[in-house]
Design a protein around this motif. Structure first.
Motif, short mmCIF file in Angstrom:
data_model
loop_
_atom_site.label_atom_id
_atom_site.label_comp_id
_atom_site.label_asym_id
_atom_site.label_seq_id
_atom_site.Cartn_x
_atom_site.Cartn_y
_atom_site.Cartn_z
N ASN A 1 0.78 -1.21 -0.07
CA ASN A 1 0.04 0.05 -0.06
C ASN A 1 0.71 1.26 0.13
O ASN A 1 0.49 2.29 0.04
CB ASN A 1 -0.96 -0.02 1.32
N GLU A 2 2.12 1.14 0.07
CA GLU A 2 3.09 2.19 0.02
C GLU A 2 2.85 3.02 -1.28
O GLU A 2 2.94 2.37 -2.43
CB GLU A 2 4.67 1.74 0.25
N PRO A 3 2.97 4.21 -1.45
CA PRO A 3 2.88 5.05 -2.71
C PRO A 3 4.19 4.86 -3.54
O PRO A 3 5.25 4.48 -2.94
CB PRO A 3 2.82 6.47 -2.21
N TRP A 4 4.04 4.96 -4.68
CA TRP A 4 5.19 5.00 -5.75
C TRP A 4 5.82 6.52 -5.54
O TRP A 4 5.15 7.58 -5.71
CB TRP A 4 4.92 4.89 -7.06
N LEU A 5 7.22 6.48 -5.57
CA LEU A 5 7.88 7.93 -5.52
C LEU A 5 8.66 8.13 -6.44
O LEU A 5 9.30 6.84 -7.14
CB LEU A 5 8.78 7.87 -4.23
N ARG B 1 10.09 4.27 -7.38
CA ARG B 1 10.39 3.32 -6.42
C ARG B 1 9.17 3.13 -5.65
O ARG B 1 8.42 4.18 -5.14
CB ARG B 1 11.37 3.72 -5.55
N GLN B 2 8.88 1.96 -5.28
CA GLN B 2 7.73 1.47 -4.13
C GLN B 2 8.33 0.35 -3.03
O GLN B 2 8.76 -0.42 -3.63
CB GLN B 2 6.59 0.96 -5.01
N LEU C 1 15.84 -7.02 6.45
CA LEU C 1 15.71 -7.16 5.06
C LEU C 1 14.62 -6.31 4.57
O LEU C 1 13.58 -5.90 5.34
CB LEU C 1 15.42 -8.54 4.72
N MET C 2 14.95 -5.83 3.26
CA MET C 2 13.81 -5.02 2.54
C MET C 2 13.73 -5.37 1.13
O MET C 2 14.85 -5.93 0.54
CB MET C 2 14.30 -3.72 2.60
N LEU C 3 12.43 -5.36 0.62
CA LEU C 3 12.03 -5.61 -0.78
C LEU C 3 11.52 -4.15 -1.27
O LEU C 3 10.50 -3.85 -0.78
CB LEU C 3 11.31 -6.93 -0.95
N VAL C 4 12.10 -3.96 -2.53
CA VAL C 4 11.60 -2.70 -3.09
C VAL C 4 11.48 -3.00 -4.66
O VAL C 4 12.28 -3.66 -5.26
CB VAL C 4 12.78 -1.53 -2.99
N LYS C 5 10.54 -2.71 -5.33
CA LYS C 5 10.05 -2.45 -6.83
C LYS C 5 10.50 -1.07 -7.28
O LYS C 5 10.22 -0.15 -6.71
CB LYS C 5 8.76 -2.76 -7.04
N VAL C 6 11.26 -1.09 -8.28
CA VAL C 6 11.58 0.17 -9.11
C VAL C 6 11.42 -0.06 -10.61
O VAL C 6 11.69 -0.93 -11.29
CB VAL C 6 12.89 0.15 -8.76
N ARG C 7 10.44 0.71 -10.98
CA ARG C 7 10.02 1.03 -12.46
C ARG C 7 10.73 2.13 -13.19
O ARG C 7 11.04 2.90 -12.70
CB ARG C 7 8.62 0.99 -12.59
#
Length: 102
Positions: free
Chosen positions: A3-7, A15-16, A24-30
């Motif tokens: 539910n985190e916003p795309w920045l 990045r989301q 540990l962290m998982l991040v999606k980057v488009r």
């Protein structure tokens, strides 16, 4: 799904944060074609999975072209970055989590 916003973190780069705990962290980057993940370094271990697209990737002194299904590892304090050659998405995992992202 997070539910985190795309920045927006750069021209053609968003990045989301998907999920994280202290270790540990998982991040999606488009990325749009031409988007740049500038060369940088940090104290975190990073593993990146190419979900889609084509990227020119630099890790230390090595440069390679990565496509969907490929991965790379950037050890702590090693300079690394990407250039998006075809629109795509990266999944970045960091250990420990990136406090600067939350």
């Amino acid at each position: 799904m997070s539910n985190e916003p795309w920045l927006t973190v750069g021209e053609g780069v968003q990045r989301q944060v998907l999920t994280y705990g202290p270790d540990l962290m998982l991040v999606k980057v488009r990325f749009a074609t031409g988007g740049i993940g500038a060369l940088h370094q940090h104290v975190h271990s990073q593993i990146t999975y190419v979900e889609s697209g084509v990227f020119r990737c630099t890790v230390g002194e090595e440069e390679t072209v990565l496509r969907a299904g490929d991965t790379f590892y950037a050890a702590p304090t090693v300079w690394h970055g990407v250039e998006c050659l075809e629109t795509g998405v990266l999944l970045d995992s960091f250990s420990p989590m990136r406090e600067d992202f939350v």
